[in-house]
Enzyme design. Structure first.
Site, mmCIF file in Angstrom:
data_model
loop_
_atom_site.group_PDB
_atom_site.id
_atom_site.type_symbol
_atom_site.label_atom_id
_atom_site.label_comp_id
_atom_site.label_asym_id
_atom_site.label_seq_id
_atom_site.Cartn_x
_atom_site.Cartn_y
_atom_site.Cartn_z
ATOM 1 C CE LYS A 37 14.869 22.569 -2.551
ATOM 2 N NZ LYS A 37 15.509 24.055 -2.848
ATOM 3 C CE1 TYR A 67 10.369 3.755 26.638
ATOM 4 C CE2 TYR A 67 9.326 5.268 24.946
ATOM 5 C CZ TYR A 67 9.543 4.066 25.599
ATOM 6 O OH TYR A 67 9.084 3.033 24.683
HETATM 7 C C1 LIG Z 1 15.402 25.436 -2.738
HETATM 8 C C2 LIG Z 1 15.890 26.193 -3.839
HETATM 9 C C3 LIG Z 1 15.212 27.577 -4.019
HETATM 10 C C4 LIG Z 1 14.158 28.026 -3.403
HETATM 11 O O1 LIG Z 1 14.566 28.670 -2.185
HETATM 12 P P1 LIG Z 1 13.577 29.324 -1.140
HETATM 13 O O2 LIG Z 1 14.423 30.096 0.053
HETATM 14 O O3 LIG Z 1 12.809 28.213 -0.546
HETATM 15 O O4 LIG Z 1 12.707 30.334 -1.711
HETATM 16 C C5 LIG Z 1 15.754 28.469 -5.332
HETATM 17 N N1 LIG Z 1 16.668 27.852 -5.768
HETATM 18 C C6 LIG Z 1 17.553 26.695 -5.536
HETATM 19 C C7 LIG Z 1 18.659 26.296 -6.467
HETATM 20 C C8 LIG Z 1 17.119 25.972 -4.360
HETATM 21 O O5 LIG Z 1 17.685 24.640 -4.226
#
Ligand SMILES: *Cc1c(COP(=O)(O)O)cnc(C)c1O
Length: 380
Positions: free
Chosen positions: A36, A271
């Site tokens: 994702k 800055y």
């Molecule tokens: C992002 C996500 C994962 C993966 O989690 P990690 O800690 O990166 O392995 C698994 N399940 C869901 C629903 C997620 O949103």
């Protein structure tokens, strides 16, 4: 998405991602690749192809839109895989593509359920879904009290086909929170049991990276591995740090030095003048700033970068497209040389967790943000 106006170059090592997937597979039984948010900044298409080459047959993306982009790409490459959307449909336009592009949505609420049921009936076509349960994360999903109504509505919508059941763990990376993890597992089993009791032969998945590595009891039929694919461990700084051994970082971020000049003792730089030279110094002006996702929040936090094979401290406020580093001890540094912000060769490499520590966040966010810069892919 890519920032096009800057000098940061992000190198993604796809062979590292493949190696991490093999390592995860040696722990889990059926590891779904969580890619994702543009594969946590590593490149959705490139990472999907690398994982597919290692036998990954299911991908979890965020929005339906991201799933559509991935499906089109996989089709163009002749790659067959299941795609699941963790966010599920949100906007009205998100529903039709579930059928057209064969995306298995997480369905975690009655509104979404009614929408997919309505679409399925109108289209006269079945839709495989993953029933999302809330077992303690309190973010998305049906809770235990929803079960009777859920089973009733599913019974009335035979074209909506639960093929998976999923839930998400809130504390699997915390050695002191095992009780909560096990309680989530208990609730999950209860709810999956109710689905199965009603005749739905679902593939259950609960585990994220942390549970793949630390909680084998919660592996069920498939597991969703994310952060470990990119070489970072969810256990950094905990008693379980050793469980992340063998993961190989996949992202490097480097940029050019644009100027090297003296800074006299007692003078300030950048800055706000928050840094005063304690001695006569040489500073390098580095082409990285907060517009390139090198956060202003890193200013004055002891952040380091790699220049000329050495660790040097960042000094003064980070600007929009530039920041400064102390290169007093590196007489050979010239404009045009590289400054490495993340990764690098050998034992001095800057890890995602280290950069995240200075930044006040976690490696996940560092990757997602720095990954918005221009990327080059190696090791395919
Ligand atoms: C992002 C996500 C994962 C993966 O989690 P990690 O800690 O990166 O392995 C698994 N399940 C869901 C629903 C997620 O949103």
């Amino acid at each position: 998405m890519s920032i096009l106006y800057n000098k940061i170059e992000v190198r993604i090592d796809l062979s590292a991602i493949r190696s991490n997937y093999r390592l995860l597979k040696s722990h889990g039984s059926h590891v779904i690749g969580v890619i994702k948010a543009d594969a946590y900044g590593h490149g959705l298409f490139e990472v999907a192809e690398a994982l597919a080459a290692e036998g990954c047959d299911t991908f979890a993306i965020g929005s339906v839109e991201e799933g559509v982009a991935l499906r089109k790409h996989l089709l163009s490459k002749g790659i067959k895989a299941r795609i699941m959307s963790l966010l599920g449909p949100v906007d009205p336009e998100d529903y039709a593509p579930l059928w057209e592009y064969e995306i298995i949505p997480f369905i975690g609420g009655f509104r979404q359920l009614e929408e997919v049921a309505g679409h399925a009936a109108r289209l006269g076509r079945a839709l495989p879904i993953s029933v999302k349960f809330d077992t303690g994360m309190a973010r998305l999903g049906f809770v235990e009290e929803d079960l009777p109504r859920l089973l009733e509505r599913l019974g009335e919508a035979p074209l909506v086909r639960p093929v998976m059941a999923s839930s998400h763990l809130a504390t699997a990376d915390d050695p002191d929170a095992v009780d909560f993890v096990m309680e989530q597992g208990r609730r999950f089993e209860l709810m999956v049991g109710a689905l199965r009791g009603a005749g739905y032969d679902v593939e259950a998945n609960l585990a994220n990276t942390a549970a793949i590595l630390a909680h084998p009891k919660l592996h069920y039929q498939s597991q969703r591995g994310g952060i470990s694919l990119y070489g970072a461990s969810p256990f950094a700084g905990t008693a379980w740090e050793h469980l992340g051994a063998g993961l190989v970082p996949a992202m490097q971020a480097r940029t050019r030095i644009v100027s090297v000049h003296p800074l006299k003792k007692g003078h300030t730089i950048s800055y706000g003048g928050i840094f005063t030279a304690p001695r006569d110094m040489t500073v390098a002006i580095v082409a990285a700033g907060y517009a390139d996702a090198y956060s202003r929040g890193l200013s004055g936090r002891g952040a380091q970068m790699l220049i000329g094979g050495r660790r040097v401290p960042q000094v003064g406020r980070i600007c929009m497209q530039m920041c400064a580093a102390d290169v007093t001890d590196l007489p050979d540094v010239r404009p045009g040389d590289w400054a490495t912000l993340l990764g690098g060769e050998g034992p001095l490499a800057i890890t995602g967790d280290e950069l995240a520590g200075w930044w006040g966040t976690i490696s996940y966010e560092v990757f997602c943000l720095l990954g918005m810069n221009r990327r080059v892919f190696i090791g395919a």
